[in-house]
Scaffold this active site. Structure first.
Site, PDB file in Angstrom:
ATOM      1  CG  ASP A 252      -0.959   6.883   4.533  1.00 13.55           C
ATOM      2  OD1 ASP A 252      -2.111   6.632   3.864  1.00 13.55           O
ATOM      3  OD2 ASP A 252      -0.119   6.305   3.938  1.00 13.55           O
TER       4      ASP A 252
ATOM      5  NE  ARG B 228       1.902   4.926  -0.256  1.00 15.94           N
ATOM      6  CZ  ARG B 228       2.913   5.660   0.153  1.00 15.94           C
ATOM      7  NH1 ARG B 228       3.439   6.718  -0.702  1.00 15.94           N
ATOM      8  NH2 ARG B 228       3.169   6.150   1.496  1.00 15.94           N
ATOM      9  CG  ASP B 229      -0.324  -0.152  -2.998  1.00 15.21           C
ATOM     10  OD1 ASP B 229       0.441   0.642  -2.719  1.00 15.21           O
ATOM     11  OD2 ASP B 229       0.436  -1.399  -3.443  1.00 15.21           O
ATOM     12  CD  GLU B 230       0.822   3.372   3.101  1.00 15.07           C
ATOM     13  OE1 GLU B 230       1.295   3.366   4.072  1.00 15.07           O
ATOM     14  OE2 GLU B 230       1.330   3.420   2.152  1.00 15.07           O
TER      15      GLU B 230
ATOM     16  CG  ASP C 174       0.916  10.494   8.462  1.00 18.90           C
ATOM     17  OD1 ASP C 174       1.362   9.354   8.822  1.00 18.90           O
ATOM     18  OD2 ASP C 174       1.098  10.618   7.388  1.00 18.90           O
TER      19      ASP C 174
ATOM     20  CD1 TRP D 213       2.351   5.807  13.175  1.00 17.72           C
ATOM     21  CD2 TRP D 213       4.321   6.932  13.758  1.00 17.72           C
ATOM     22  NE1 TRP D 213       3.030   6.274  11.921  1.00 17.72           N
ATOM     23  CE2 TRP D 213       4.213   6.854  12.402  1.00 17.72           C
ATOM     24  CE3 TRP D 213       5.210   7.468  14.364  1.00 17.72           C
ATOM     25  CZ2 TRP D 213       5.359   7.675  11.582  1.00 17.72           C
ATOM     26  CZ3 TRP D 213       6.109   8.334  13.932  1.00 17.72           C
ATOM     27  CH2 TRP D 213       6.168   8.222  12.369  1.00 17.72           C
TER      28      TRP D 213
ATOM     29  CD  GLU E 193       5.104   8.797   1.851  1.00 14.75           C
ATOM     30  OE1 GLU E 193       5.078   8.099   2.543  1.00 14.75           O
ATOM     31  OE2 GLU E 193       4.955   8.517   0.644  1.00 14.75           O
TER      32      GLU E 193
ATOM     33  CG  HIS F  85       2.167  11.517   2.736  1.00 17.61           C
ATOM     34  ND1 HIS F  85       1.814  10.693   2.059  1.00 17.61           N
ATOM     35  CD2 HIS F  85       2.467  10.859   4.111  1.00 17.61           C
ATOM     36  CE1 HIS F  85       1.810   9.437   2.563  1.00 17.61           C
ATOM     37  NE2 HIS F  85       2.431   9.748   3.885  1.00 17.61           N
TER      38      HIS F  85
END
Length: 758
Positions: free
Chosen positions: A345, A349-351, A358, A424, A636, A657
């Site tokens: 995605d 960041r923390d992901e 997506d 998804w 995003e 994103h």
């Protein structure tokens, strides 16, 4: 595929640095010359392999991230030219996805905490003799100059500890210890399907300056993914720190969107000339803040290294509107940054997770920009493995680390217990179908058939007695710009309408797939599911006046493009969609579910002008607003940065994103005029539909059959003139707005229309 006899090995005791593992070997004698040598290798963690001090390849971050429980991929390297009579085989290990941080709650080591390597060197001699050198307890392990490494937080390297002596024969270093065997089922080892990750480009800074707070800031001019290579000389023990971010806010580094990810590298100088390259991490950034630099920064001291899965660029697009050209380039960079072993995605960041929604939205665009077939087929195998273990459910992310994140800390998840969710989970169907359309290889549907059917069969059990998919958690039209920043799930489009339309589409595609594969019984079943779902949609969601429940742009776009409404209902849906777009001032009103389809819905119902006005809107929210704000990737959120230059106040915003960049698929097909008439472009549809004051466009694609190119212009006296270039064996149907239709064959052709159309 090798006949594995190696074992996973891990350091025998705790080390005060990232592990190095080595083995000295002597070539067997009496068998003639070495004719081939292949190293098969994988790791718990990520590895770099060396033979006699030289890297065995230019790959980084191998073996990447897969559904480790069921698939651990290995790489095979030809090392024939690196062998010597006495050789040293060595591995450096980092935490990677195996043992590093994953997700947003600070947890790590979800797959395991121990780093290890599993390798087998197979040396073939002239007489056919094969010598195998495998990872076993004869290896030794020791600490490296890497003191800390994490994909989210960055890497710390102390150059005073660096030495390459461990890669030379006879080494016996201080702090080195034995190894022990770890646990790994050899049956889970599998070769890569997709490409490895490699360095793609070097980018020099475009500006270096001092911020109002006194920080040294560096701008590389492009939001990218990778790291900074540092060349520096200074007193031993000096620590240079680089912190990374995508944007500036108030003329300082804008780090809030990183959330808990530190994205910071630390380099301790040796006292000589040092080169640092933190290859066990990666950052999403355009800007870097430099602390502790000895003296003044000079040209060549800092170089941004772009890192991505090694994808071949296939699609090209340009047109007379410069902002559209930049929008398209932003989608390209978004793909490069987020196609890093897993289709993520976001990269900063923390992901950095493989969110299925997506890629469900973006696959048609990605498959034009790059040859993504091997990359996504590899990922689809992980999807199928995770799905099989979850009773047919396609998780929110693949690989599904969230099942461990939520088990580790139930409060960490912002979502209820997962189950199939529209868009998804539909990735199980939509992604392989998009690959079939783009590349024409039916085996992708055959390989994913069980996964595709399992998804629809599971959703069948989730529908309510009405036949609607209006139960359970749904992301819906995620990030609808009318939703509040702190709650992006509150879209205007009704979740049941979105989900039921998606079920209809997936059931229809699975029925078509079953037909292509000769599965007639399944074809009949899924066709019946589609028909039943459509009937329920029309009964419960479509009024006598053609209005669809929730009366949102997205619900009309999905109903039109997916074929849920036909005839008079389709006409009414198109009219209402155009009216809503007009009432919205031609600003975007769609999120993840509607954005890939809204321009097609307008175009195919006779509202091409509205589609162009929507595309060319420059005020927020719109596709071009980020471009006017200097974006070099897709954001995003439509307003990830507000017009006053401050970052969106929501806790979730990224400046890289790709999902909302899915409009480039429409740009290729409708503005550029290049689409497959048959899967894989065995036959091409050339049907440009000019509009929006755009006077020319050029589109080209390297297909499986060769290069196809379309260019058109309305700038001459002839009106619309279209030039087509086709490879041998490929034909095209040219269809122009004035009704002109003409078949053309290989070579170059020109077709003119009397008018330029809309």
């Amino acid at each position: 595929m090798p006949d594995w006899s190696a074992a996973l090995i891990v350091p025998g005791s705790e080390l005060d640095g990232a592990p190095l593992l080595r083995r000295e070997l002597t070539l067997d004698t009496g068998h003639g010359e070495v004719t081939a040598a292949v190293l098969h290798a994988t790791a718990h963690g990520v590895y770099e392999a060396f033979l006699n001090g030289r890297p065995v390849s230019d790959e980084v971050l191998s073996p990447g991230w897969s559904a480790y429980e069921w698939r651990l991929r290995y790489r095979s390297h030809d090392v024939t030219d690196l062998l010597e009579p006495t050789s040293v085989l060595g591995f450096a290990l980092g935490h990677g996805w195996w043992a590093g941080r994953l997700g947003w709650n600070g947890g790590r080591g979800y797959y395991g905490s121990e780093l290890g390597v599993l390798a087998q060197l197979e040396i073939t001699f002239a007489d056919g003799h094969v010598q195998r050198v495998v990872t076993d307890e004869d290896w030794t392990a020791g600490p490296s100059a890497v003191l800390a490494d994490d994909l989210y937080d960055g890497q710390t390297v102390d150059a005073r500890r660096y030495s390459d002596a461990w890669l030379r024969p006879g080494f016996a270093g201080e702090g080195w210890t034995g190894v022990r065997t770890g646990e790994r089922d050899l049956a889970t080892l599998t070769p890569y399907v997709g490409p490895p990750v490699r360095r793609q480009a070097d980018i020099a800074p475009v500006r270096t300056w001092t911020s109002p707070a006194g920080a040294t800031l560096v701008d590389f001019g492009q939001n990218l993914v990778g790291w900074v290579r540092v060349r520096v000389s200074g007193p031993a023990g000096t620590e240079v720190t680089l912190r990374h971010a995508e944007v500036l806010e108030h003329d300082e580094l804008g780090v809030r969107p990183l959330r808990s990810a530190l994205a910071t590298d630390h380099f301790v100088l040796s006292g000589g000339e040092d080169v640092f390259e933190p290859t066990f991490t990666f950052h999403g950034f355009r800007y870097a803040e430099v602390q502790g630099w000895p003296g003044e920064l000079a040209d060549g001291d800092l170089t941004a290294v772009v890192v991505s899965s090694d994808l071949e660029r296939t699609g090209e697009f340009s047109c007379s509107h410069p902002l559209l050209g930049r929008l398209h380039e932003n989608a390209v960079w978004g793909t490069v940054g987020n196609f890093l072993d897993v289709p993520t995605d976001c990269p900063q960041r923390d992901e950095r997770l493989g969110w299925t929604g997506d890629i469900a939205a973006f696959t048609p665009s990605a498959a034009f920009l790059f040859d993504v077939e091997p990359f996504l087929r590899d990922w689809l195998r992980d999807l199928a493995a995770e799905q099989q273990a979850a009773d047919g459910m396609v998780a929110f992310v693949i690989p599904d680390v969230l099942k461990y994140v939520t088990k580790d800390d139930p409060e960490a998840s912002a979502f209820p217990d997962p189950d199939s969710t529209a868009v998804w989970s539909d990735a199980a169907v939509w992604v392989p179908w998009a690959l079939w359309q783009a590349y024409g290889d039916l085996s992708v549907l055959a390989d994913q058939y069980d996964s595709m059917t399992a998804h629809v069969r599971r959703v069948e059990t989730l529908t309510s007695p009405t036949g609607l998919w209006d139960t359970g958690f749904q992301f819906g039209d995620w990030l609808d710009p009318t939703a509040p920043p702190e709650n992006p799930i509150l879209a205007k489009a009704d979740n049941g309408v979105v989900a039921t339309a998606c079920l209809y589409r997936s059931a229809t595609l699975v029925a078509e797939t079953a037909g292509l594969l000769g599965r007639s019984e399944d074809q009949a079943h899924f066709a019946e599911v589609a028909a039943r779902t459509r009937a329920a949609f029309l009964e419960h969601y479509v009024g006598a006046d053609g209005r669809i429940t929730s009366d949102a742009v997205t619900v009309y776009a999905l109903a039109i493009v997916f074929g849920v409404v036909e005839g008079e209902q389709r006409r009414l849906a198109g009219e209402r969609l155009a009216a809503l777009v007009d009432e919205g001032g031609y600003h975007i009103q769609t999120g993840f579910a509607g954005t890939p389809f809204v321009t097609d819905a307008l175009t195919t119902t006779g509202h091409l002008d509205a589609a162009y006005r929507l595309l060319l809107q420059e005020e927020c929210p719109s596709w071009l607003y980020p471009v006017t704000m200097g974006a070099t990737t897709i954001w995003e959120r439509w307003d990830s940065m507000l017009p006053d230059g401050t970052i969106n106040p929501g806790q979730m915003t990224s400046f890289n994103h790709y999902a909302l960049g899915a409009v480039v698929d429409w740009m290729h097909r409708t503005l550029g005029g290049l689409a497959p008439l048959e899967p894989g472009y065995a036959k091409v549809l050339v049907a440009p539909q000019p509009g929006g004051g755009i006077t020319w466009a050029k589109t080209a694609l390297q297909t499986r059959h060769g290069r196809v190119a379309v260019s058109w212009s309305t700038e001459g006296a002839e009106g619309l003139v279209v030039d087509v270039e086709l490879p041998e064996g490929v034909s095209a149907l040219v269809r122009l707005p004035d009704g002109t239709e003409r078949e053309v064959g290989a070579g170059t052709s020109r077709v003119a229309a009397a008018t330029a159309g809309a």
